[in-house]
Design an enzyme around this catalytic site. Structure first.
Site, PDB file in Angstrom:
ATOM      1  N   LYS A 237       0.834  -1.219   0.000  1.00 18.67           N
ATOM      2  CA  LYS A 237       0.000   0.000   0.000  1.00 18.67           C
ATOM      3  C   LYS A 237       0.858   1.254   0.000  1.00 18.67           C
ATOM      4  O   LYS A 237       2.057   1.235   0.352  1.00 18.67           O
ATOM      5  CB  LYS A 237      -0.943   0.026   1.209  1.00 18.67           C
ATOM      6  CG  LYS A 237      -0.265  -0.010   2.596  1.00 18.67           C
ATOM      7  CD  LYS A 237       0.228   1.333   3.137  1.00 18.67           C
ATOM      8  CE  LYS A 237       0.986   1.184   4.436  1.00 18.67           C
ATOM      9  NZ  LYS A 237       1.796   2.332   4.830  1.00 18.67           N
TER      10      LYS A 237
ATOM     11  N   ASP B  14      -1.869  -2.082  10.056  1.00 19.94           N
ATOM     12  CA  ASP B  14      -2.103  -2.048   8.604  1.00 19.94           C
ATOM     13  C   ASP B  14      -2.654  -3.367   8.054  1.00 19.94           C
ATOM     14  O   ASP B  14      -2.937  -3.460   6.861  1.00 19.94           O
ATOM     15  CB  ASP B  14      -0.785  -1.744   7.865  1.00 19.94           C
ATOM     16  CG  ASP B  14      -0.307  -0.313   8.088  1.00 19.94           C
ATOM     17  OD1 ASP B  14      -1.122   0.538   8.484  1.00 19.94           O
ATOM     18  OD2 ASP B  14       0.890  -0.065   7.849  1.00 19.94           O
TER      19      ASP B  14
HETATM   20  O1  C5P Z   1       0.454  -1.740  14.695  1.00 21.56           O
HETATM   21  P1  C5P Z   1       1.853  -2.013  14.321  1.00 21.56           P
HETATM   22  O2  C5P Z   1       2.421  -3.222  15.035  1.00 21.56           O
HETATM   23  O3  C5P Z   1       2.084  -2.075  12.855  1.00 21.56           O
HETATM   24  O4  C5P Z   1       2.683  -0.759  14.832  1.00 21.56           O
HETATM   25  C1  C5P Z   1       4.084  -0.775  14.922  1.00 21.56           C
HETATM   26  C2  C5P Z   1       4.516   0.399  15.785  1.00 21.56           C
HETATM   27  O5  C5P Z   1       4.248   1.627  15.101  1.00 21.56           O
HETATM   28  C3  C5P Z   1       3.803   0.522  17.105  1.00 21.56           C
HETATM   29  O6  C5P Z   1       4.435  -0.227  18.092  1.00 21.56           O
HETATM   30  C4  C5P Z   1       3.889   2.004  17.394  1.00 21.56           C
HETATM   31  O7  C5P Z   1       5.166   2.332  17.906  1.00 21.56           O
HETATM   32  C5  C5P Z   1       3.815   2.622  16.000  1.00 21.56           C
HETATM   33  N1  C5P Z   1       2.450   3.057  15.645  1.00 21.56           N
HETATM   34  C6  C5P Z   1       1.925   4.181  16.241  1.00 21.56           C
HETATM   35  N2  C5P Z   1       0.665   4.611  15.903  1.00 21.56           N
HETATM   36  C7  C5P Z   1      -0.048   3.961  14.958  1.00 21.56           C
HETATM   37  C8  C5P Z   1       0.468   2.812  14.324  1.00 21.56           C
HETATM   38  C9  C5P Z   1       1.730   2.388  14.699  1.00 21.56           C
HETATM   39  O8  C5P Z   1       2.565   4.805  17.093  1.00 21.56           O
HETATM   40  N3  C5P Z   1      -1.265   4.413  14.633  1.00 21.56           N
END
Ligand code: C5P
Length: 324
Positions: free
Chosen positions: A17, A144
């Site tokens: 994406k 995502d």
């Molecule tokens: O959700 P995901 O595991 O992909 O997120 C990875 C990291 O990205 C999280 O641990 C966080 O530090 C950051 N993140 C964030 N806010 C979001 C998505 C991700 O701070 N909306």
């Protein structure tokens, strides 16, 4: 619980994406940032096959196989285990991934792997979970992952996991300038916190002008309003991106932004031929380690093929999106 093992192999494809708009709010107590983002799925794909096995195993091949962990930290394996636990399957699965989305590039390749694994195991084990149930599991795996299941174009709120499909017209031609050295998403968000101080909004809003450009199918209008609040943070961590963006603009891109948390730079072209011109400009300037062309929007994770006992080949069942 055991399952009818007549299904010998399932082949699934899930897209990467680009965030056309990524408005990031202030860090919340749960450690995440509230987002208002517009995702578009693009034609760089993760292809995953799933076969019955007693254990959980993963092998990886393809242009971006290098550096992908194959231990239990891998998001596709975590997705398979999560689904097995959820439905009470006691067997494992043998996954083989052909990786066509850059690793740690801001294009949600790992999330696409997780979405593909959920869908592949759902078909292999014939769990027939609803679209909502799969999306719920997806959200547990990463912000995502639900979008990789849904595909096309969608507005994401919350952590990016709450999705509203968006109406768009036309096809958009992208050039992606890749960097061999990826950026870790948490580090980019931490840098965002430092740079934004207390100025980040509590509740970021989706960009209405951008939605209008998408509804009109107007790439020039879209190019003018592309936005990524994480871009200054990505540039702070990888200053060479400034030059990549400048070269994309000089090559006539309608707009150029860092994709997601970077370091991939996404340049929007007027059409397929123009994309090749921009790609040639980026390559000649030496501001990317690799340059790829792709189009969007494309479908979310979908089953391409199911092979049943006796070697019968069948067209895959509908994806959870189509099924809904
Ligand atoms: O959700 P995901 O595991 O992909 O997120 C990875 C990291 O990205 C999280 O641990 C966080 O530090 C950051 N993140 C964030 N806010 C979001 C998505 C991700 O701070 N909306």
């Amino acid at each position: 619980m055991t399952y009818d093992a007549s299904t010998r192999q399932v082949r699934v494809r899930a897209p990467g994406k680009v965030n056309l708009s990524l408005a990031v709010g202030a860090l919340a107590p749960d450690g995440y940032h509230p987002l208002a983002t517009v995702f578009q799925a693009v034609s760089l794909y993760e292809d995953l096959t799933a076969r019955p096995s007693d254990t959980f195993e993963l092998t990886v091949a393809g242009p971006f196989a290098e550096g992908v962990p194959t231990d239990e930290t891998n998001l596709a394996l975590r997705a398979a285990r999560l689904l097995a636990g959820h439905v009470g399957i006691e067997e494992g699965v043998r996954l083989h991934l052909n990786k066509g989305v850059p690793v740690a590039g801001g294009m949600a390749g790992g999330s696409a792997d997780a979405a593909a694994a959920l869908l592949a195991c759902d078909a292999l084990w014939q769990t027939a979970l609803s679209r909502e149930a799969l999306a719920e599991l997806a959200a547990q795996l990463g912000s995502d992952v639900p979008f990789a299941l849904l595909g096309h174009t969608a507005i994401g709120t919350g952590r990016g996991h709450l999705l509203t499909p968006a109406m768009t017209r036309g096809e958009y031609h992208w050039v992606f300038a890749l960097r061999a050295k990826g950026l870790a998403t948490p580090a980019v968000y931490r840098t965002f916190d430092r740079l934004s101080g207390s100025t980040a909004e509590a509740e970021p809003q989706a960009d209405l002008e951008l939605m209008q450009a998408l509804r009109a199918g107007d790439p020039a209008a879209l190019g003018a309003v592309l936005r990524n609040d994480l871009e200054p943070a990505a540039i702070e961590l990888a200053p060479e991106l400034t030059e990549t963006l400048a070269v994309a603009h000089d090559a006539g891109a309608l707009g150029a932004i860092v994709s997601g948390s970077g370091p991939t730079v996404a340049a929007l072209a007027r059409g397929a031929k123009h994309a090749l011109v921009i790609a040639a400009g980026l390559t000649a300037a030496g501001v990317a380690d690799e340059v790829l062309c792709a189009v969007g929007p494309v479908a979310g994770a979908r089953v391409l093929q199911t092979v049943r006992l006796g070697g019968d080949f069948e067209p895959g069942p509908l994806s959870p999106v189509d099924r809904a």
